[in-house]
Scaffold this motif. Sequence first.
Motif, PDB file in Angstrom:
ATOM      1  N   ARG A  12      -7.676   5.429   5.068  1.00 45.27           N
ATOM      2  CA  ARG A  12      -6.343   4.915   4.757  1.00 45.27           C
ATOM      3  C   ARG A  12      -6.469   3.421   4.453  1.00 45.27           C
ATOM      4  NH1 ARG A  12      -5.257   8.025   9.507  1.00 45.27           N
ATOM      5  NH2 ARG A  12      -5.163   6.118  10.765  1.00 45.27           N
ATOM      6  N   GLN A  28       3.981   5.103   6.106  1.00 51.58           N
ATOM      7  CA  GLN A  28       4.921   4.165   5.512  1.00 51.58           C
ATOM      8  C   GLN A  28       4.266   3.442   4.330  1.00 51.58           C
ATOM      9  OE1 GLN A  28       8.215   3.785   6.589  1.00 51.58           O
ATOM     10  NE2 GLN A  28       7.669   5.567   7.837  1.00 51.58           N
ATOM     11  N   SER A  29       5.093   2.976   3.416  1.00 47.47           N
ATOM     12  CA  SER A  29       4.569   2.228   2.267  1.00 47.47           C
ATOM     13  C   SER A  29       5.077   0.791   2.235  1.00 47.47           C
ATOM     14  CB  SER A  29       4.949   2.926   0.958  1.00 47.47           C
ATOM     15  OG  SER A  29       6.350   3.058   0.842  1.00 47.47           O
ATOM     16  N   SER A  30       5.807   0.392   3.275  1.00 47.98           N
ATOM     17  CA  SER A  30       6.243  -0.997   3.394  1.00 47.98           C
ATOM     18  C   SER A  30       5.167  -1.801   4.110  1.00 47.98           C
ATOM     19  CB  SER A  30       7.554  -1.089   4.188  1.00 47.98           C
ATOM     20  OG  SER A  30       8.588  -0.404   3.520  1.00 47.98           O
ATOM     21  N   ILE A  31       4.826  -2.943   3.561  1.00 47.24           N
ATOM     22  CA  ILE A  31       3.770  -3.772   4.138  1.00 47.24           C
ATOM     23  C   ILE A  31       4.183  -4.259   5.520  1.00 47.24           C
ATOM     24  CG2 ILE A  31       2.458  -5.922   3.845  1.00 47.24           C
ATOM     25  CD1 ILE A  31       2.877  -5.517   0.797  1.00 47.24           C
ATOM     26  N   ARG A  32       3.257  -4.175   6.481  1.00 43.95           N
ATOM     27  CA  ARG A  32       3.547  -4.664   7.830  1.00 43.95           C
ATOM     28  C   ARG A  32       3.891  -6.154   7.782  1.00 43.95           C
ATOM     29  NH1 ARG A  32       1.642  -1.627  12.296  1.00 43.95           N
ATOM     30  NH2 ARG A  32       0.331   0.155  11.744  1.00 43.95           N
ATOM     31  N   THR A  82      -5.641   7.400   0.799  1.00 46.18           N
ATOM     32  CA  THR A  82      -5.157   7.997   2.049  1.00 46.18           C
ATOM     33  C   THR A  82      -6.257   8.841   2.686  1.00 46.18           C
ATOM     34  OG1 THR A  82      -4.371  10.094   1.120  1.00 46.18           O
ATOM     35  CG2 THR A  82      -2.873   8.197   0.981  1.00 46.18           C
ATOM     36  N   THR A 131      -2.390  -2.943   7.224  1.00 46.43           N
ATOM     37  CA  THR A 131      -1.514  -3.159   6.068  1.00 46.43           C
ATOM     38  C   THR A 131      -0.210  -2.375   6.147  1.00 46.43           C
ATOM     39  OG1 THR A 131      -2.796  -1.468   4.907  1.00 46.43           O
ATOM     40  CG2 THR A 131      -3.351  -3.749   4.439  1.00 46.43           C
ATOM     41  N   PHE A 132      -0.271  -1.125   6.637  1.00 43.47           N
ATOM     42  CA  PHE A 132       0.913  -0.260   6.647  1.00 43.47           C
ATOM     43  C   PHE A 132       1.010   0.500   7.961  1.00 43.47           C
ATOM     44  CE2 PHE A 132      -0.477  -0.520   2.205  1.00 43.47           C
ATOM     45  CZ  PHE A 132       0.691  -0.953   1.585  1.00 43.47           C
ATOM     46  N   SER A 138       3.486  -1.347  -3.624  1.00 41.27           N
ATOM     47  CA  SER A 138       4.032  -2.330  -2.688  1.00 41.27           C
ATOM     48  C   SER A 138       3.193  -3.605  -2.689  1.00 41.27           C
ATOM     49  CB  SER A 138       4.088  -1.755  -1.270  1.00 41.27           C
ATOM     50  OG  SER A 138       5.079  -0.760  -1.156  1.00 41.27           O
ATOM     51  N   GLY A 178      -5.826   0.471   6.327  1.00 41.99           N
ATOM     52  CA  GLY A 178      -4.433   0.869   6.491  1.00 41.99           C
ATOM     53  C   GLY A 178      -3.827   0.468   7.818  1.00 41.99           C
ATOM     54  N   ARG A 208       2.022   2.747  -1.877  1.00 39.31           N
ATOM     55  CA  ARG A 208       1.371   1.646  -1.174  1.00 39.31           C
ATOM     56  C   ARG A 208       0.744   0.659  -2.156  1.00 39.31           C
ATOM     57  NH1 ARG A 208      -1.369   4.481   4.213  1.00 39.31           N
ATOM     58  NH2 ARG A 208       0.570   4.508   5.421  1.00 39.31           N
TER      59      ARG A 208
END
Length: 219
Positions: free
Chosen positions: A208, A118-122, A150, A113-114, A169, A110, A166
Amino acid sequence: MKKTILALAVATVTLAGCMTYDPYTGEEKVSNATKGSVIGAIGGAAVGAATSSSDDRGKGALIGAASGAAVGGGIGYYMDRQEAKLRRQLEGTGVRVVRNGDQIDLIMPGNITFATDQSSIRPAFTDTLQSVALVLKEFDKTTIRIEGHTDSTGSDSYNQLLSERRASSVRDFLLNQGIEPSRTRAVGYGERYPVASNETAAGREQNRRVELTLVPMQQ
């Protein structure tokens, strides 16, 4: 039958010489295609011998062995090639590639990736996911299961929804890269399946994660 058994033994030794190179460990290992071929050959020989007349059992065993080796090795070879390409593409990215028989797991922590909660991809991770998508498009005979996980911080219901968002996404990103929707399934597991202790920050970080499980369609 003794000659048949000897032939199978020679074939098995020959197959066992087929090796693959693991770029993560720097070691050679017997490829899964080889293992599949050996298992398929033994199973095919048994079936071939059992279904042939007493006079033709040796011939039936050899035919069955050849057929079984082709089937057993075909899937393994396909997944070997996919695994090797994924390892090359993902080396140094923080994504772990884990092989389990004819299944390949991509474990995406995680922290890369995030962002937290948040659930928007970095944005920094999109190049890595694009590399994954390129390999998945090339090897289109595999299904893709996308799992969100999580840590235990927060309520069960909140974590469940976060894990689902996630996973979705990542699925949406892959679809936008041209992956066929029918190959994919996104599912969230919340905090149910930790891989480390949630009592420490390091453990929670491991929990995560998003995992992609790749399975050959022939299964």
